[in-house]
Design an enzyme around this catalytic site. Sequence first.
Site, short mmCIF file in Angstrom:
data_model
loop_
_atom_site.label_atom_id
_atom_site.label_comp_id
_atom_site.label_asym_id
_atom_site.label_seq_id
_atom_site.Cartn_x
_atom_site.Cartn_y
_atom_site.Cartn_z
N GLY A 119 -17.57 0.61 -3.11
CA GLY A 119 -18.10 1.60 -2.65
C GLY A 119 -20.03 1.68 -2.87
CG PHE A 120 -22.55 -0.95 -6.08
CD1 PHE A 120 -22.72 -0.66 -7.31
CD2 PHE A 120 -23.11 -2.51 -5.83
CE1 PHE A 120 -23.82 -0.54 -8.01
CE2 PHE A 120 -24.20 -2.38 -6.27
CZ PHE A 120 -24.97 -1.91 -7.24
CE1 TYR A 164 -3.37 -2.94 0.47
CE2 TYR A 164 -3.10 -2.57 2.39
CZ TYR A 164 -3.40 -3.61 1.92
OH TYR A 164 -4.46 -4.98 1.53
N PRO A 194 -15.82 -4.64 2.16
CG PRO A 194 -16.51 -4.77 3.74
CD PRO A 194 -15.45 -4.69 2.27
N GLY A 253 -18.38 -3.83 -1.58
CA GLY A 253 -18.42 -3.38 -2.83
C GLY A 253 -17.64 -2.42 -3.33
#
Length: 341
Positions: free
Chosen positions: A216-217, A61, A212, A214
């Site tokens: 942001g979806f 990261y 978890p 998605g």
Amino acid sequence: MSHPISIPQRNLGPFQVSALAFGCMNVCHAYGASPTTEAAVRLLQEALDAGVTHFDTAALYGFGESERLVGRALKSRRDQFVLASKGGMAGVTGEDGVTRRVIDGRPEAVRRNCEDSLRRLGLDVIDLYYLHRWDKSVPIEDTVGEMSRLVERGHVRTVGLSEVSAATLRKAHAVHPIAALQTEYSLWTRNPEIAVLDACRELGVAFVAFSPLGRGFLSGKIGGAEVAAFDAKDIRRSMPRFTAEHYAANEKLLPAYQALAREAGCTPAQLALAWLLQKSEHIIPLFGTTSLDHTLENLGAAQVKLSADLVARLEDLINQKTVMGGRYNEQNNREVDTEVF
């Protein structure tokens, strides 16, 4: 300073941690513009203040920047949280001066990754050390054998795996106990339900569910216009579900999903997290954000209770058959070892 939220505890190897974990990828890369160093440090400290006791970072990261931020923000409060990091996939600078992502599971590479992580974190030991990706050119037994020696030397306390199949988990677990397995899992990515969730339950391995929401979806906060305006460096640009065609189809699921959240008396993000929390006691959702408000919202999912009927309708609405597009592109699919429908 945030007041601690009452968060249930779950088992992570020998540790007890908050049932919701904080992922430290977003604080330095992946989803567009990163917060300033000062804002990232403040957010990590505020998450700890709010009751999060499990933080997850990696050598990859920001090519080490996330680990430096975590060390700067939290090392003075080392006894208050469980720290996970990852190796076996890290940035390597070539002769041209460019740093590139490299998957390398050779024992000497994993050992070097761990030593580099400890230096960046400014710590003596990492509580949970994952193999970020299995290097398929190296037997998993060889890589995990070296990770077991990291435990013997006192550099790490427990060992984990990321994005591997049930079969690979069993091979690794036979060499050294695996404390946790981390893989993407949400309403719209159900692959772990094929085999690896059951294998973790059988072996006593914690399952850490990343993305978890998605990516942001499932927060209900990104529509087609937001997707079209993603930053050039946003990793979702290379993910099939976020192409214009697929996202337009997926977006049609959101009104009914948001209606279910209203029925449950929670936000869409809390609905996605509560669904995971209720699936099994051995699942620990791992969310990432750059916002304290979103952190507090996500932690509130621990207080949400979903009826069996609502869960059934939720799973009927969003699943591997109703979501358009794969979770990864061809290159990333080749790099992981997870089961697929």
